[in-house]
Design a protein around this motif. Structure first.
Motif, PDB file in Angstrom:
ATOM      1  N   UNK A  84     -58.750 -43.531 -88.135  1.00  0.00           N
ATOM      2  CA  UNK A  84     -59.054 -45.299 -88.886  1.00  0.00           C
ATOM      3  C   UNK A  84     -59.366 -44.853 -90.563  1.00  0.00           C
ATOM      4  N   UNK A  85     -59.764 -43.746 -90.949  1.00  0.00           N
ATOM      5  CA  UNK A  85     -60.089 -43.548 -91.948  1.00  0.00           C
ATOM      6  C   UNK A  85     -58.765 -43.517 -92.495  1.00  0.00           C
ATOM      7  N   UNK A 113     -58.267 -47.131 -95.031  1.00  0.00           N
ATOM      8  CA  UNK A 113     -57.777 -46.669 -96.576  1.00  0.00           C
ATOM      9  C   UNK A 113     -56.106 -47.091 -97.393  1.00  0.00           C
ATOM     10  N   UNK A 114     -55.217 -46.769 -96.102  1.00  0.00           N
ATOM     11  CA  UNK A 114     -54.061 -47.273 -96.439  1.00  0.00           C
ATOM     12  C   UNK A 114     -54.049 -49.344 -95.959  1.00  0.00           C
ATOM     13  N   UNK A 115     -54.290 -49.361 -95.900  1.00  0.00           N
ATOM     14  CA  UNK A 115     -54.777 -51.222 -95.484  1.00  0.00           C
ATOM     15  C   UNK A 115     -55.280 -51.203 -96.949  1.00  0.00           C
ATOM     16  N   UNK A 116     -56.407 -50.975 -97.456  1.00  0.00           N
ATOM     17  CA  UNK A 116     -57.388 -51.070 -97.876  1.00  0.00           C
ATOM     18  C   UNK A 116     -56.172 -51.480 -99.710  1.00  0.00           C
ATOM     19  N   UNK A 174     -56.903 -38.320 -99.986  1.00  0.00           N
ATOM     20  CA  UNK A 174     -56.443 -38.446 -98.279  1.00  0.00           C
ATOM     21  C   UNK A 174     -55.795 -39.510 -99.433  1.00  0.00           C
ATOM     22  N   UNK A 175     -55.976 -40.798-100.483  1.00  0.00           N
ATOM     23  CA  UNK A 175     -54.786 -41.227-100.790  1.00  0.00           C
ATOM     24  C   UNK A 175     -53.734 -40.984-101.552  1.00  0.00           C
TER      25      UNK A 175
END
Length: 94
Positions: free
Chosen positions: A15-16, A20-23, A77-78
């Motif tokens: 979910x993390x 982050x991908x979605x946002x 992560x980004x």
């Protein structure tokens, strides 16, 4: 070893990474191809490059999510998401 179905095993990174991908990519329209297959491939490739954090409780999931509120960890992560976006954009699986 047989696991009881009463307990669930969760990689708290899923979910993390997804959020982050979605946002940062989906909502901003920054993807070359925004089909569901490419989005899933990007998330999966990212998850293969970040350390998993497994838990079986909501408390454990909340603790891991709290750790990843740190800007440096989100940045890490980004970076992996960005690398995955580049790879999938160059070689989509469709």
């Amino acid at each position: 070893m047989i696991f009881s179905r009463d307990l669930s095993i969760l990689n708290a990174m899923e979910p993390i990474v997804s959020n982050l991908f979605e946002d940062n990519y989906v909502k901003t329209g920054a993807l070359k191809c925004d089909c569901e297959k490419c989005q899933i491939d990007i998330i999966l490739l990212t998850l293969n490059h970040v350390a998993p954090h497994y838990t079986s409780s909501q408390t454990g999931e909340a603790y891991i999510k709290a750790l990843y509120q740190e800007p440096q960890l989100q940045s890490d992560i980004l970076r992996e998401i960005t690398n995955a976006v580049k790879v999938i954009a160059e070689r989509p699986n469709h």
